[in-house]
Design a protein around this motif. Structure first.
Motif, PDB file in Angstrom:
ATOM      1  N   LYS A 263       0.841  -1.200   0.000  1.00  0.00           N
ATOM      2  CA  LYS A 263       0.000   0.000   0.000  1.00  0.00           C
ATOM      3  C   LYS A 263       0.876   1.251   0.000  1.00  0.00           C
ATOM      4  CE  LYS A 263      -2.649   2.992   2.948  1.00  0.00           C
ATOM      5  NZ  LYS A 263      -3.176   3.270   4.294  1.00  0.00           N
ATOM      6  N   ASN A 264       1.880   1.264   0.868  1.00  0.00           N
ATOM      7  CA  ASN A 264       2.751   2.437   0.968  1.00  0.00           C
ATOM      8  C   ASN A 264       3.554   2.649  -0.310  1.00  0.00           C
ATOM      9  OD1 ASN A 264       1.816   2.957   3.536  1.00  0.00           O
ATOM     10  ND2 ASN A 264       3.509   1.935   4.566  1.00  0.00           N
ATOM     11  N   GLN A 265       3.963   1.553  -0.962  1.00  0.00           N
ATOM     12  CA  GLN A 265       4.668   1.674  -2.236  1.00  0.00           C
ATOM     13  C   GLN A 265       3.817   2.423  -3.249  1.00  0.00           C
ATOM     14  OE1 GLN A 265       7.132  -2.596  -2.311  1.00  0.00           O
ATOM     15  NE2 GLN A 265       6.097  -1.888  -4.134  1.00  0.00           N
ATOM     16  N   GLN A 266       2.557   2.030  -3.342  1.00  0.00           N
ATOM     17  CA  GLN A 266       1.674   2.647  -4.318  1.00  0.00           C
ATOM     18  C   GLN A 266       1.349   4.092  -3.931  1.00  0.00           C
ATOM     19  OE1 GLN A 266       0.483   3.059  -7.579  1.00  0.00           O
ATOM     20  NE2 GLN A 266       0.283   0.837  -7.401  1.00  0.00           N
ATOM     21  N   MET A 267       1.135   4.338  -2.643  1.00  0.00           N
ATOM     22  CA  MET A 267       0.821   5.692  -2.206  1.00  0.00           C
ATOM     23  C   MET A 267       2.020   6.626  -2.403  1.00  0.00           C
ATOM     24  SD  MET A 267      -1.494   7.714  -1.186  1.00  0.00           S
ATOM     25  CE  MET A 267      -2.845   6.773  -0.478  1.00  0.00           C
ATOM     26  N   ASP A 268       3.216   6.127  -2.126  1.00  0.00           N
ATOM     27  CA  ASP A 268       4.419   6.943  -2.341  1.00  0.00           C
ATOM     28  C   ASP A 268       4.569   7.302  -3.815  1.00  0.00           C
ATOM     29  OD1 ASP A 268       4.992   6.826   0.343  1.00  0.00           O
ATOM     30  OD2 ASP A 268       6.516   5.262   0.166  1.00  0.00           O
ATOM     31  N   LYS A 269       4.230   6.368  -4.679  1.00  0.00           N
ATOM     32  CA  LYS A 269       4.302   6.610  -6.120  1.00  0.00           C
ATOM     33  C   LYS A 269       3.314   7.695  -6.523  1.00  0.00           C
ATOM     34  CE  LYS A 269       4.166   4.025 -10.488  1.00  0.00           C
ATOM     35  NZ  LYS A 269       4.035   2.670 -11.092  1.00  0.00           N
ATOM     36  N   LYS A 271       2.091  10.076  -4.569  1.00  0.00           N
ATOM     37  CA  LYS A 271       2.520  11.358  -4.001  1.00  0.00           C
ATOM     38  C   LYS A 271       3.686  11.945  -4.788  1.00  0.00           C
ATOM     39  CE  LYS A 271       0.940  10.475   0.730  1.00  0.00           C
ATOM     40  NZ  LYS A 271       1.345  10.201   2.127  1.00  0.00           N
ATOM     41  N   LYS A 272       4.539  11.072  -5.309  1.00  0.00           N
ATOM     42  CA  LYS A 272       5.683  11.548  -6.093  1.00  0.00           C
ATOM     43  C   LYS A 272       5.196  12.222  -7.372  1.00  0.00           C
ATOM     44  CE  LYS A 272      10.077  10.014  -8.082  1.00  0.00           C
ATOM     45  NZ  LYS A 272      10.990   8.859  -8.290  1.00  0.00           N
ATOM     46  N   TYR A 297     -21.289   4.255 -11.946  1.00  0.00           N
ATOM     47  CA  TYR A 297     -19.923   3.979 -12.407  1.00  0.00           C
ATOM     48  C   TYR A 297     -19.064   5.153 -11.993  1.00  0.00           C
ATOM     49  CZ  TYR A 297     -15.869   3.921 -15.532  1.00  0.00           C
ATOM     50  OH  TYR A 297     -14.582   3.949 -16.029  1.00  0.00           O
ATOM     51  N   TYR A 298     -17.869   4.867 -11.529  1.00  0.00           N
ATOM     52  CA  TYR A 298     -16.917   5.941 -11.268  1.00  0.00           C
ATOM     53  C   TYR A 298     -15.499   5.443 -11.497  1.00  0.00           C
ATOM     54  CZ  TYR A 298     -15.910   3.954  -6.583  1.00  0.00           C
ATOM     55  OH  TYR A 298     -15.545   3.149  -5.534  1.00  0.00           O
ATOM     56  N   ARG A 299     -14.617   6.391 -11.614  1.00  0.00           N
ATOM     57  CA  ARG A 299     -13.199   6.037 -11.691  1.00  0.00           C
ATOM     58  C   ARG A 299     -12.347   7.125 -11.062  1.00  0.00           C
ATOM     59  NH1 ARG A 299     -14.049   6.338 -17.646  1.00  0.00           N
ATOM     60  NH2 ARG A 299     -13.292   8.336 -18.446  1.00  0.00           N
ATOM     61  N   ILE A 300     -11.235   6.701 -10.533  1.00  0.00           N
ATOM     62  CA  ILE A 300     -10.173   7.581 -10.054  1.00  0.00           C
ATOM     63  C   ILE A 300      -9.001   7.368 -10.996  1.00  0.00           C
ATOM     64  CG2 ILE A 300      -8.530   8.026  -8.188  1.00  0.00           C
ATOM     65  CD1 ILE A 300     -10.687   7.016  -6.227  1.00  0.00           C
ATOM     66  N   GLN A 301      -8.509   8.449 -11.561  1.00  0.00           N
ATOM     67  CA  GLN A 301      -7.466   8.313 -12.574  1.00  0.00           C
ATOM     68  C   GLN A 301      -6.379   9.346 -12.380  1.00  0.00           C
ATOM     69  OE1 GLN A 301      -8.992   8.560 -16.560  1.00  0.00           O
ATOM     70  NE2 GLN A 301      -7.036   8.109 -17.543  1.00  0.00           N
ATOM     71  N   GLY A 302      -5.156   8.916 -12.621  1.00  0.00           N
ATOM     72  CA  GLY A 302      -4.007   9.794 -12.590  1.00  0.00           C
ATOM     73  C   GLY A 302      -2.998   9.312 -13.614  1.00  0.00           C
ATOM     74  N   PRO A 303      -1.834   9.938 -13.683  1.00  0.00           N
ATOM     75  CA  PRO A 303      -0.832   9.511 -14.662  1.00  0.00           C
ATOM     76  C   PRO A 303      -0.374   8.074 -14.474  1.00  0.00           C
ATOM     77  CG  PRO A 303      -0.320  11.692 -13.798  1.00  0.00           C
ATOM     78  CD  PRO A 303      -1.426  11.149 -12.947  1.00  0.00           C
ATOM     79  N   THR A 304      -0.426   7.563 -13.238  1.00  0.00           N
ATOM     80  CA  THR A 304       0.085   6.216 -12.987  1.00  0.00           C
ATOM     81  C   THR A 304      -0.990   5.231 -12.530  1.00  0.00           C
ATOM     82  OG1 THR A 304       0.609   6.699 -10.656  1.00  0.00           O
ATOM     83  CG2 THR A 304       2.311   7.172 -12.299  1.00  0.00           C
ATOM     84  N   LEU A 305      -2.141   5.712 -12.104  1.00  0.00           N
ATOM     85  CA  LEU A 305      -3.125   4.853 -11.468  1.00  0.00           C
ATOM     86  C   LEU A 305      -4.503   4.987 -12.112  1.00  0.00           C
ATOM     87  CD1 LEU A 305      -3.705   3.015  -8.859  1.00  0.00           C
ATOM     88  CD2 LEU A 305      -4.608   5.123  -7.864  1.00  0.00           C
ATOM     89  N   LEU A 306      -5.210   3.860 -12.191  1.00  0.00           N
ATOM     90  CA  LEU A 306      -6.601   3.867 -12.616  1.00  0.00           C
ATOM     91  C   LEU A 306      -7.381   2.914 -11.715  1.00  0.00           C
ATOM     92  CD1 LEU A 306      -8.891   4.608 -14.622  1.00  0.00           C
ATOM     93  CD2 LEU A 306      -8.198   2.592 -15.944  1.00  0.00           C
ATOM     94  N   ILE A 307      -8.436   3.440 -11.100  1.00  0.00           N
ATOM     95  CA  ILE A 307      -9.380   2.622 -10.339  1.00  0.00           C
ATOM     96  C   ILE A 307     -10.732   2.771 -11.011  1.00  0.00           C
ATOM     97  CG2 ILE A 307     -10.597   2.351  -8.149  1.00  0.00           C
ATOM     98  CD1 ILE A 307      -8.077   3.425  -6.760  1.00  0.00           C
ATOM     99  N   GLU A 308     -11.371   1.640 -11.328  1.00  0.00           N
ATOM    100  CA  GLU A 308     -12.715   1.671 -11.906  1.00  0.00           C
ATOM    101  C   GLU A 308     -13.673   0.883 -11.019  1.00  0.00           C
ATOM    102  OE1 GLU A 308     -13.431   1.689 -16.356  1.00  0.00           O
ATOM    103  OE2 GLU A 308     -11.660   0.387 -16.199  1.00  0.00           O
ATOM    104  N   TYR A 309     -14.895   1.377 -10.963  1.00  0.00           N
ATOM    105  CA  TYR A 309     -15.970   0.721 -10.211  1.00  0.00           C
ATOM    106  C   TYR A 309     -17.236   0.809 -11.035  1.00  0.00           C
ATOM    107  CZ  TYR A 309     -19.573   0.105  -6.550  1.00  0.00           C
ATOM    108  OH  TYR A 309     -20.663  -0.307  -5.813  1.00  0.00           O
ATOM    109  N   ASP A 310     -17.917  -0.321 -11.222  1.00  0.00           N
ATOM    110  CA  ASP A 310     -19.182  -0.329 -11.940  1.00  0.00           C
ATOM    111  C   ASP A 310     -20.185  -1.190 -11.187  1.00  0.00           C
ATOM    112  OD1 ASP A 310     -20.615   0.187 -14.720  1.00  0.00           O
ATOM    113  OD2 ASP A 310     -21.004  -1.899 -14.165  1.00  0.00           O
TER     114      ASP A 310
END
Length: 344
Positions: A263-269, A271-272, A297-310
């Protein structure tokens, strides 16, 4: 069915707090124990070369799967397989996974299937190991089954990949008269998102709402490489401080399924790169309103991460969710860097 309920109950109760060993070392040791427990024929099913295309073949529908399913393991081997799973997840994550597996028992009842039915089968979840766990070359492992697909990759004593991560739930809320009645495995994933979208003012909602029609599945489905045509939605800085808190709680609901180190690895990424680069997008009919039992339906998206929920199928009581690392699914980005360095 009783046998399967006892099995899953035992697996849930078997969760033990993680040791102080690094997660990569725990994962490798557990994978080696699992592989060592298999006979020659089982190894042929469970172990693949690391560069096999099989590593990228995943899905979340009921289907025939490669790998070694729980049904073809003895109790000791099942215990070893689940011990491997535990090394990568939090207690919350492990409970969600085993509860998803147990929903196959619910579907057997709801769909009037016999106890030995193989279409809805809590033992049709396959474990696969890729590469040689005992040396310093890349290796990984996967569990894949209906509404569940987890992937982990390791290199030089470090977990370098932890996605794709697919968790689904059918039913989303168990309403049938079964022992699991009332269970809602992905409850916070819905509740926090609804709290966030319903807190938006009209201007904010105009940014966040990408469609008045809820899709009938996650957009990226089971593709090898996740891709969304363009980043849409309301950005993190455009939220109030209270909304940002809800947004981060929603984000952490997904990341909290992993072992705290991962979890911390992904969160640090994140935040970077910058949390301000994250956006929240929603699809649904605003005239009907946003709430439980309504297509969402929703999603959280950034340059490195994508979360999808349907949650749209079965009258909005059938959930699909996925976490994708847009730069490093299956550990490919870090592997490419490794091979480049090694080549030099």
């Amino acid at each position: 069915m009783k046998k399967h309920l006892i099995l899953l109950a035992g697996l849930l109760l078997a969760f033990t707090p993680p040791s102080r060993e690094p997660v990569s070392k725990e994962m490798a040791a557990a994978a080696q124990t699992f592989v060592n427990s298999l006979d020659a024929e089982q190894r042929k099913l469970a172990v693949f070369p690391f560069d096999s295309e099989e590593r990228f073949d995943w899905h979340y529908i009921p289907r025939k799967r490669n790998g070694l399913p729980l049904k073809q393991m003895n109790p000791q081997q099942q215990k070893a397989a689940m011990a491997l799973l535990k090394t990568t997840l939090s207690e919350q994550g492990y409970e969600k996974v085993t509860s998803i597996i147990d929903l196959e028992n619910v579907l057997r009842v709801v769909e009037n299937r016999p106890p030995n039915d193989t279409y809805r089968d809590p033992e049709n979840y396959s474990f696969s190991v890729f590469g040689d766990v005992s040396n310093k070359t890349p290796w990984g492992w996967r569990i894949d089954g209906h509404h569940l697909s987890l992937h982990f990759s390791s290199l030089t004593g470090k977990v370098i990949g932890m996605t794709p991560t697919f968790l689904g739930s059918n039913p989303g809320i168990v309403r049938a008269d079964v022992p699991q009645k009332g269970r809602q495995i992905l409850k916070q994933e819905e509740a926090l998102a609804l709290a966030l979208v319903n807190s938006l003012n009209s201007d904010q909602l105009a940014r966040a709402l990408i469609s008045e029609t809820c899709p009938n599945d996650i957009v990226t489905t089971h593709t090898r490489k996740a891709s969304i045509e363009k980043m849409e939605g309301i950005s993190f800085p455009q939220l109030t401080s209270s909304q940002q808190k809800t947004f981060l709680s929603l984000l952490e609901t997904y990341l909290n399924n992993y072992h705290v180190t991962l979890k911390n690895q992904q969160m640090d990424k994140l935040k970077k790169v910058g949390l301000d680069k994250l956006v929240f997008a929603w699809a649904g009919d605003r005239q009907v309103g946003f709430g439980p039992g309504k297509g969402q339906y929703y999603r959280i998206q950034g340059p490195t991460l994508l979360i999808e929920y349907d949650n749209s199928q079965n009258n909005a009581n059938h959930v699909h969710s996925v976490v994708r690392d847009l730069t490093n699914d299956f550990g490919e980005d870090m592997l490419a860097e490794h091979y480049k360095t090694q080549h030099k």
